[in-house]
Design a protein around this motif. Structure first.
Motif, mmCIF file in Angstrom:
data_model
loop_
_atom_site.group_PDB
_atom_site.id
_atom_site.type_symbol
_atom_site.label_atom_id
_atom_site.label_comp_id
_atom_site.label_asym_id
_atom_site.label_seq_id
_atom_site.Cartn_x
_atom_site.Cartn_y
_atom_site.Cartn_z
ATOM 1 N N THR A 172 3.935 -34.450 4.843
ATOM 2 C CA THR A 172 3.625 -33.079 5.243
ATOM 3 C C THR A 172 2.721 -32.426 4.208
ATOM 4 O O THR A 172 2.845 -32.679 3.006
ATOM 5 C CB THR A 172 4.905 -32.232 5.419
ATOM 6 N N LEU A 203 7.790 -37.330 7.454
ATOM 7 C CA LEU A 203 8.021 -36.088 6.716
ATOM 8 C C LEU A 203 7.604 -36.200 5.247
ATOM 9 O O LEU A 203 7.409 -35.191 4.579
ATOM 10 C CB LEU A 203 9.492 -35.658 6.828
ATOM 11 N N LEU A 250 9.803 -32.553 12.360
ATOM 12 C CA LEU A 250 8.576 -32.647 13.136
ATOM 13 C C LEU A 250 8.897 -32.135 14.530
ATOM 14 O O LEU A 250 9.840 -32.611 15.174
ATOM 15 C CB LEU A 250 8.066 -34.081 13.176
ATOM 16 N N HIS A 303 4.780 -30.162 11.723
ATOM 17 C CA HIS A 303 5.878 -29.853 10.800
ATOM 18 C C HIS A 303 6.349 -28.410 10.994
ATOM 19 O O HIS A 303 5.544 -27.502 11.105
ATOM 20 C CB HIS A 303 5.356 -30.063 9.376
ATOM 21 N N SER A 324 13.198 -29.230 7.132
ATOM 22 C CA SER A 324 11.923 -29.692 7.685
ATOM 23 C C SER A 324 12.164 -30.678 8.812
ATOM 24 O O SER A 324 12.996 -31.586 8.699
ATOM 25 C CB SER A 324 11.082 -30.387 6.612
ATOM 26 N N ARG A 376 8.009 -30.100 1.750
ATOM 27 C CA ARG A 376 9.144 -30.480 2.594
ATOM 28 C C ARG A 376 10.389 -29.764 2.083
ATOM 29 O O ARG A 376 10.592 -29.636 0.884
ATOM 30 C CB ARG A 376 9.334 -31.985 2.524
#
Length: 107
Positions: A75, A72, A85, A50, A83, A79
Motif C-alpha cells: 500500500t 497489503l 483491500l 486500500h 487496513s 498500513r
C-alpha cells in the motif's frame, strides 16, 4: 441496498448504496469515488483500493486471506491494523452502515 460511508482524509464523506454480493471496490468505482483507484479491477494484483475499515465493521469482516495480506504490504499509504483491500470486502446486509476511511494516496 447496503449503505456505505467513505470518508476522505479531509473529512468529506460520500455515502452510496450498493447491492449485496458486490464488493466495496465495485460499488465505489461505479459511484466514481475518488481515492479508490482499483488499477487491477479487483483481481488482487495491486493495492490501489486500500481502505481503513472502522469498527464495529472491521471486527465483523472475515480475516484477510494470505493473498490479500501479501498485497497489503504494497500500500502507498501506511498500513494499519484495520487496513483492507476494498476488492476483498463482499457487501452483505450485516454491513449496512459500513464506514471506511480513504487513504491520502493509492500511488
Amino acid at each position: 441496498m447496503i449503505r456505505i460511508h467513505l470518508v476522505a482524509p479531509d473529512g468529506a464523506e460520500t455515502t452510496l448504496e450498493a447491492k449485496p454480493g458486490e464488493s466495496l471496490m465495485q460499488a465505489a468505482v461505479a459511484a466514481n469515488v475518488r481515492r479508490i483507484e482499483a488499477d487491477c479491477g479487483g483481481l488482487l494484483t495491486c493495492a490501489t483500493c486500500h481502505v481503513y475499515v472502522r469498527e464495529p465493521f472491521a471486527a465483523q469482516l472475515p480475516p484477510p486471506q494470505d493473498d490479500e495480506l501479501g498485497m497489503l504490504e504494497f500500500t502507498a499509504a501506511p498500513r494499519q491494523a484495520n487496513s483492507r483491500l476494498s476488492c476483498q470486502i463482499e457487501l452483505a446486509p450485516a454491513l449496512d452502515g459500513l464506514t471506511v476511511d480513504l487513504p491520502a494516496t493509492q500511488h
